[in-house]
Design an enzyme around this catalytic site. Structure first.
Site, short mmCIF file in Angstrom:
data_model
loop_
_atom_site.label_atom_id
_atom_site.label_comp_id
_atom_site.label_asym_id
_atom_site.label_seq_id
_atom_site.Cartn_x
_atom_site.Cartn_y
_atom_site.Cartn_z
N CYS A 104 0.83 -1.20 0.00
CA CYS A 104 0.00 0.00 0.00
C CYS A 104 0.87 1.27 0.00
O CYS A 104 1.45 1.62 -1.02
CB CYS A 104 -0.98 -0.02 1.17
SG CYS A 104 -2.30 1.20 1.02
N HIS A 194 -3.20 -4.59 0.43
CA HIS A 194 -2.50 -4.92 1.67
C HIS A 194 -2.18 -6.41 1.73
O HIS A 194 -3.01 -7.21 2.16
CB HIS A 194 -3.32 -4.51 2.89
CG HIS A 194 -3.24 -3.06 3.22
ND1 HIS A 194 -2.18 -2.51 3.92
CD2 HIS A 194 -4.07 -2.03 2.93
CE1 HIS A 194 -2.38 -1.21 4.07
NE2 HIS A 194 -3.51 -0.89 3.48
N GLU A 196 -0.43 -7.88 3.75
CA GLU A 196 -0.26 -8.33 5.14
C GLU A 196 -1.59 -8.47 5.89
O GLU A 196 -1.59 -8.87 7.06
CB GLU A 196 0.66 -7.37 5.90
CG GLU A 196 0.04 -6.11 6.45
CD GLU A 196 -0.19 -5.02 5.43
OE1 GLU A 196 -0.52 -3.88 5.82
OE2 GLU A 196 -0.05 -5.30 4.22
#
Length: 249
Positions: A104, A194, A196
């Protein structure tokens, strides 16, 4: 050499995570997210705040790879006092050829550091779970080529990369280009989504930054609809782990 069934090629890998969070709670949450998705122990991840910690090049001598996370309140196109030092540090990572992965805001910072263009575009903000499709280059990429042609990913941004740096290859897109890219000559990847965050962690993140996205979603009903639309993203959930296995071992 440890030949036990629990041993992993990543057991000795050390990773540096660069963060730009003002909230201590969100710093901890982001570290946990990267640990979970990369499947690392806490002692394998060193985290530094670009807002307050120095970034001397010698830091890279002690790590095998670098992650750059999100930012919440900070835009990658703004010239904060610490931004020149961060951009220089990212370029130094390139000089050392350390594997680098940006998620991001990290994706946007990397694009800017290498000569790309980042813009603020609130009318095309993406919040929640969205579909992303591979480009032809993405489908043949060693890392992204294992993903399905179209997959779901979690997002939370209203800045985006409109021009990739010279030497960058677009790997994924949707209605917006440059949802993921890599640099041509070294293991450097960025994802606008994202990588993660699973659905639970995305929900936590969106709720924490509710005020930050209020201009994009002023209605609580619309915001709740985004939360209700969150789904699991199993294809993306393995991306950071595979990146380290492929390039940091």
């Amino acid at each position: 050499m440890n030949d036990s069934p629990s041993s992993s090629p990543l057991d000795s890998v050390k990773v540096l995570l660069l963060q730009a969070r003002t909230s201590a709670q969100m710093e901890r949450q982001e570290r946990l997210c990267f640990l979970e998705r990369a499947r690392l122990r806490s002692d394998q991840l060193a985290a530094l705040s670009v807002l307050r910690d120095p970034l001397p090049p010698r830091l890279l001598d002690r790590v095998d790879a670098v992650f750059i996370g999100g930012a919440g309140e900070y835009s990658a196109y703004d010239d904060f006092p610490w931004m020149p030092g961060l951009l220089d540090f990212v370029r130094h990572i390139a000089d050392t050829q350390r594997p680098l992965f940006g998620s991001c805001w990290g994706h946007q910072v990397m694009a800017r550091a290498f000569g790309g263009r980042v813009v603020h575009d609130s009318e095309r903000s993406e919040l929640g779970c969205r579909s992303v499709s591979l480009t032809e280059s993405g489908a043949s990429d060693p890392l992204f080529g294992t993903l399905p042609e179209t997959f779901k990913a979690n997002m939370g941004h209203h800045d985006r990369v409109t021009k990739l740096p010279d030497g960058a290859i677009e790997l994924a897109h949707n209605e917006q280009p440059n949802q993921a890219f890599r640099m041509r000559d070294w293991p450097c990847y960025g994802t606008q989504f994202h990588s993660e965050l699973d659905a639970e962690r995305e929900r936590e993140r969106l709720i924490e930054y509710r005020d930050y996205y209020r201009d994009d979603l002023p209605s609580d009903k619309d915001f709740q609809a985004v939360l209700n639309n969150l789904t699991e993203t199993p294809e993306v959930d393995d991306l950071l782990h595979r990146f380290l296995k492929m390039y940091a071992t």
